[in-house]
Motif scaffolding. Structure first.
Motif, mmCIF file in Angstrom:
data_model
loop_
_atom_site.group_PDB
_atom_site.id
_atom_site.type_symbol
_atom_site.label_atom_id
_atom_site.label_comp_id
_atom_site.label_asym_id
_atom_site.label_seq_id
_atom_site.Cartn_x
_atom_site.Cartn_y
_atom_site.Cartn_z
ATOM 1 N N SER A 185 0.845 -1.191 0.000
ATOM 2 C CA SER A 185 0.000 0.000 0.000
ATOM 3 C C SER A 185 0.890 1.255 0.000
ATOM 4 C CB SER A 185 -0.914 0.008 1.223
ATOM 5 O OG SER A 185 -0.145 0.165 2.410
ATOM 6 N N VAL A 186 0.282 2.391 -0.279
ATOM 7 C CA VAL A 186 1.066 3.630 -0.344
ATOM 8 C C VAL A 186 1.696 3.944 1.023
ATOM 9 C CG1 VAL A 186 0.980 6.100 -0.819
ATOM 10 C CG2 VAL A 186 -0.372 4.524 -2.207
ATOM 11 N N ALA A 187 0.908 3.785 2.098
ATOM 12 C CA ALA A 187 1.444 4.074 3.435
ATOM 13 C C ALA A 187 2.561 3.101 3.802
ATOM 14 C CB ALA A 187 0.323 4.002 4.474
ATOM 15 N N ALA A 188 2.382 1.810 3.470
ATOM 16 C CA ALA A 188 3.432 0.832 3.759
ATOM 17 C C ALA A 188 4.685 1.140 2.951
ATOM 18 C CB ALA A 188 2.935 -0.578 3.449
ATOM 19 N N TRP A 189 4.497 1.526 1.700
ATOM 20 C CA TRP A 189 5.651 1.908 0.867
ATOM 21 C C TRP A 189 6.383 3.101 1.485
ATOM 22 C CZ3 TRP A 189 6.285 6.626 -1.696
ATOM 23 C CH2 TRP A 189 7.391 6.692 -2.550
ATOM 24 N N ALA A 190 5.630 4.079 1.978
ATOM 25 C CA ALA A 190 6.263 5.255 2.601
ATOM 26 C C ALA A 190 7.081 4.843 3.821
ATOM 27 C CB ALA A 190 5.192 6.275 2.992
ATOM 28 N N VAL A 191 6.561 3.899 4.603
ATOM 29 C CA VAL A 191 7.319 3.406 5.763
ATOM 30 C C VAL A 191 8.585 2.688 5.294
ATOM 31 C CG1 VAL A 191 7.274 1.830 7.733
ATOM 32 C CG2 VAL A 191 5.277 3.250 7.227
ATOM 33 N N ASN A 192 8.462 1.880 4.236
ATOM 34 C CA ASN A 192 9.639 1.186 3.698
ATOM 35 C C ASN A 192 10.700 2.178 3.236
ATOM 36 O OD1 ASN A 192 8.445 -1.307 4.123
ATOM 37 N ND2 ASN A 192 7.585 -1.425 2.068
ATOM 38 N N ALA A 218 7.935 -4.353 15.223
ATOM 39 C CA ALA A 218 9.242 -3.723 14.992
ATOM 40 C C ALA A 218 10.054 -4.513 13.972
ATOM 41 C CB ALA A 218 9.999 -3.601 16.311
ATOM 42 N N ALA A 219 10.013 -5.847 14.066
ATOM 43 C CA ALA A 219 10.746 -6.671 13.102
ATOM 44 C C ALA A 219 10.154 -6.547 11.711
ATOM 45 C CB ALA A 219 10.727 -8.131 13.561
ATOM 46 N N ALA A 220 8.822 -6.492 11.621
ATOM 47 C CA ALA A 220 8.162 -6.371 10.319
ATOM 48 C C ALA A 220 8.506 -5.040 9.651
ATOM 49 C CB ALA A 220 6.651 -6.519 10.484
ATOM 50 N N VAL A 221 8.440 -3.963 10.423
ATOM 51 C CA VAL A 221 8.773 -2.647 9.863
ATOM 52 C C VAL A 221 10.248 -2.588 9.497
ATOM 53 C CG1 VAL A 221 8.927 -0.187 10.377
ATOM 54 C CG2 VAL A 221 6.912 -1.478 11.084
ATOM 55 N N GLY A 222 11.096 -3.111 10.362
ATOM 56 C CA GLY A 222 12.530 -3.058 10.114
ATOM 57 C C GLY A 222 12.973 -3.845 8.905
ATOM 58 N N SER A 223 12.160 -4.798 8.443
ATOM 59 C CA SER A 223 12.531 -5.576 7.260
ATOM 60 C C SER A 223 12.536 -4.726 5.993
ATOM 61 C CB SER A 223 11.566 -6.746 7.083
ATOM 62 O OG SER A 223 10.271 -6.284 6.688
ATOM 63 N N GLY A 224 11.773 -3.609 5.997
ATOM 64 C CA GLY A 224 11.672 -2.795 4.788
ATOM 65 C C GLY A 224 10.811 -3.430 3.718
ATOM 66 N N ARG A 225 10.056 -4.480 4.083
ATOM 67 C CA ARG A 225 9.193 -5.157 3.112
ATOM 68 C C ARG A 225 7.748 -5.167 3.591
ATOM 69 N NH1 ARG A 225 13.682 -8.799 3.444
ATOM 70 N NH2 ARG A 225 12.467 -10.285 4.676
ATOM 71 N N LEU A 261 11.111 5.184 4.403
ATOM 72 C CA LEU A 261 11.689 5.783 5.608
ATOM 73 C C LEU A 261 12.735 4.853 6.212
ATOM 74 C CD1 LEU A 261 11.566 8.067 7.749
ATOM 75 C CD2 LEU A 261 9.824 6.714 8.919
ATOM 76 N N VAL A 262 12.419 3.561 6.260
ATOM 77 C CA VAL A 262 13.352 2.578 6.840
ATOM 78 C C VAL A 262 14.646 2.532 6.041
ATOM 79 C CG1 VAL A 262 13.689 0.117 7.259
ATOM 80 C CG2 VAL A 262 11.533 1.193 7.881
ATOM 81 N N ARG A 263 14.538 2.568 4.718
ATOM 82 C CA ARG A 263 15.722 2.397 3.863
ATOM 83 C C ARG A 263 16.540 3.687 3.707
ATOM 84 N NH1 ARG A 263 15.442 -2.430 1.197
ATOM 85 N NH2 ARG A 263 13.469 -3.550 1.388
ATOM 86 N N ASN A 264 15.872 4.825 3.750
ATOM 87 C CA ASN A 264 16.571 6.082 3.496
ATOM 88 C C ASN A 264 16.887 6.877 4.756
ATOM 89 O OD1 ASN A 264 16.497 6.465 0.331
ATOM 90 N ND2 ASN A 264 14.484 5.684 0.914
ATOM 91 N N ARG A 265 16.170 6.632 5.843
ATOM 92 C CA ARG A 265 16.432 7.325 7.111
ATOM 93 C C ARG A 265 16.463 6.302 8.246
ATOM 94 N NH1 ARG A 265 16.779 10.537 3.602
ATOM 95 N NH2 ARG A 265 16.109 12.736 3.573
ATOM 96 N N PRO A 266 17.439 5.400 8.235
ATOM 97 C CA PRO A 266 17.459 4.339 9.266
ATOM 98 C C PRO A 266 17.607 4.877 10.671
ATOM 99 C CG PRO A 266 19.524 4.403 8.024
ATOM 100 C CD PRO A 266 18.578 5.310 7.307
ATOM 101 N N GLU A 267 18.165 6.072 10.831
ATOM 102 C CA GLU A 267 18.326 6.614 12.174
ATOM 103 C C GLU A 267 16.974 6.913 12.825
ATOM 104 O OE1 GLU A 267 18.205 10.019 9.304
ATOM 105 O OE2 GLU A 267 19.173 8.060 9.405
ATOM 106 N N VAL A 268 15.967 7.260 11.995
ATOM 107 C CA VAL A 268 14.625 7.509 12.538
ATOM 108 C C VAL A 268 14.050 6.219 13.107
ATOM 109 C CG1 VAL A 268 12.285 8.238 11.964
ATOM 110 C CG2 VAL A 268 14.238 9.431 10.969
ATOM 111 N N LEU A 269 14.194 5.131 12.348
ATOM 112 C CA LEU A 269 13.711 3.827 12.811
ATOM 113 C C LEU A 269 14.454 3.390 14.069
ATOM 114 C CD1 LEU A 269 11.944 1.317 12.286
ATOM 115 C CD2 LEU A 269 13.869 0.385 11.024
ATOM 116 N N ALA A 270 15.764 3.616 14.111
ATOM 117 C CA ALA A 270 16.548 3.218 15.277
ATOM 118 C C ALA A 270 16.079 3.957 16.533
ATOM 119 C CB ALA A 270 18.028 3.486 15.030
ATOM 120 N N GLY A 271 15.774 5.248 16.389
ATOM 121 C CA GLY A 271 15.283 6.011 17.526
ATOM 122 C C GLY A 271 13.953 5.500 18.038
ATOM 123 N N LEU A 272 13.026 5.220 17.123
ATOM 124 C CA LEU A 272 11.720 4.700 17.530
ATOM 125 C C LEU A 272 11.844 3.299 18.126
ATOM 126 C CD1 LEU A 272 9.518 5.881 14.528
ATOM 127 C CD2 LEU A 272 9.424 6.722 16.869
#
Length: 334
Positions: free
Chosen positions: A50-57, A140-147, A59-70
């Motif tokens: 989905s568009v929202a899931a793609w946006a999260v992916n 967290a694991a699902a989001v961190g996968s980037g998929r 974010l995970v791939r291009n701004r990993p520091e944001v994911l690490a903080g959360l």
């Protein structure tokens, strides 16, 4: 079919542009079919996010520091929840609201860099997914996968539903459960040695005999049971207290924000009143200036007309003087 090859293809697909996903998937399946039919079939079965899931992916791939903080914040929140530290949980809840707002803004910027704008509704879905990340290790694991394939949601009590939420779920890292494991009484009885079981049986017989010899209670058994409150399940109680703490923190934050907005509204009303008064004064000044301008224009028109008449009179007087001078000269010569 090798999991590593499938994961590499998935990372390329879910890390690319959303509009190109279908074409990229078809091309990847075609390339894989030359060597491995099973791999090609697995690639063709990968769903489009989905568009929202793609946006999260993104974010995970291009701004990993944001994911690490959360992710780190989620670890601290779950620790506070397990230890029933309501004060820390409320403080972390306020910190989470700030971090989520910043993360959503970053996700919007990243999506814009990838050529896709994010609506307010999609931004809300992104925020809900990132909130689930902080509440649940599996999320967290699902989001961190980037998929990620769809939006995740957490209610603070139950586990996040990850069914169909991520591509290649079998390749996600295992997450240790943080819930205490309790051994049921039946299991304890079946694992005890026979001698111990015999002793337990004899003890049970003695207990039964003693129970039959004891005088009956004066109150009916049903009434006694009713008067004894049933204890809540510890895990459910802990989660309920954590949800209550977060709700109270949200209420405090909402009240504070409402007060600030009311103050801003009052200040804005005062500014509007001042601007209205200033506008009225400027309109009066403008009206006076326009009237003065109109009078000056009329005077200019009249003066211009008089000036033209005076120029014509001067020209006429000049010609008359020249004629008179010529006559004087002629008369003098005679």
């Amino acid at each position: 079919m090798e999991d590593e090859a499938l994961a590499d293809i998935a990372d390329r697909l879910y890390g690319g542009a959303l509009d190109d996903f279908v074409a990229a998937r078809a091309a990847a399946a075609k390339d894989a079919a030359r060597e491995d039919k099973d791999l090609a079939a697995a690639v063709r079965a990968m769903p489009k996010p989905s568009v929202a899931a793609w946006a999260v992916n993104m974010l995970v791939r291009n701004r990993p520091e944001v994911l690490a903080g959360l992710d780190g914040l989620g670890v601290r929140m779950r620790a506070a929840q397990d230890s029933l530290d309501a004060a820390s949980f409320r403080e972390l809840g306020r910190e989470r609201r700030t971090m989520l707002a910043d993360a959503v803004d970053t996700a919007r910027s990243v999506a814009q860099e990838q050529g896709r704008s994010i609506s307010d509704a999609m931004a809300s879905d992104v925020e809900e997914t990132l909130r689930a990340l902080t509440a649940d290790e599996g999320a967290a694991a699902a989001v961190g996968s980037g998929r990620l394939l769809k939006v995740l949601s957490a209610d603070g009590v139950n586990d996040v539903d990850l069914d169909g939420a991520v591509a290649l779920p079998g390749l996600l890292p295992a997450t240790p459960s943080t819930r205490p494991v309790r051994t049921p009484p039946a299991a304890l009885k079946t694992t005890a040695p026979r001698a111990t079981a015999s002793k337990a049986t004899a003890s049970e017989k003695r207990t039964t005999a003693e129970r039959t010899s004891r005088p009956k209670p004066t109150k009916p058994r049903l009434e006694a049971v009713r008067q004894t409150p049933r204890p809540a399940s510890p895990p459910a109680l802990e989660r309920a207290k954590a949800v209550l703490a977060e709700a109270q923190a949200a209420e405090e934050e909402a009240s504070r924000l409402a007060g600030e907005l009311q103050d801003q509204a009052e200040q804005t009303r005062a500014e509007i009143a001042e601007l209205q008064q200033e506008t009225a004064e400027l309109r009066n000044r403008l009206k006076v200036a326009e009237e003065s301008l109109e009078r000056s224009r009329k005077r200019l028109a009249a003066t211009s007309a008089e000036a033209k008449q005076a120029v014509r009179a001067a020209d006429k007087a000049t010609r008359t003087a020249m004629l008179a001078q010529e006559r004087v000269l002629r008369l003098g010569n005679t």
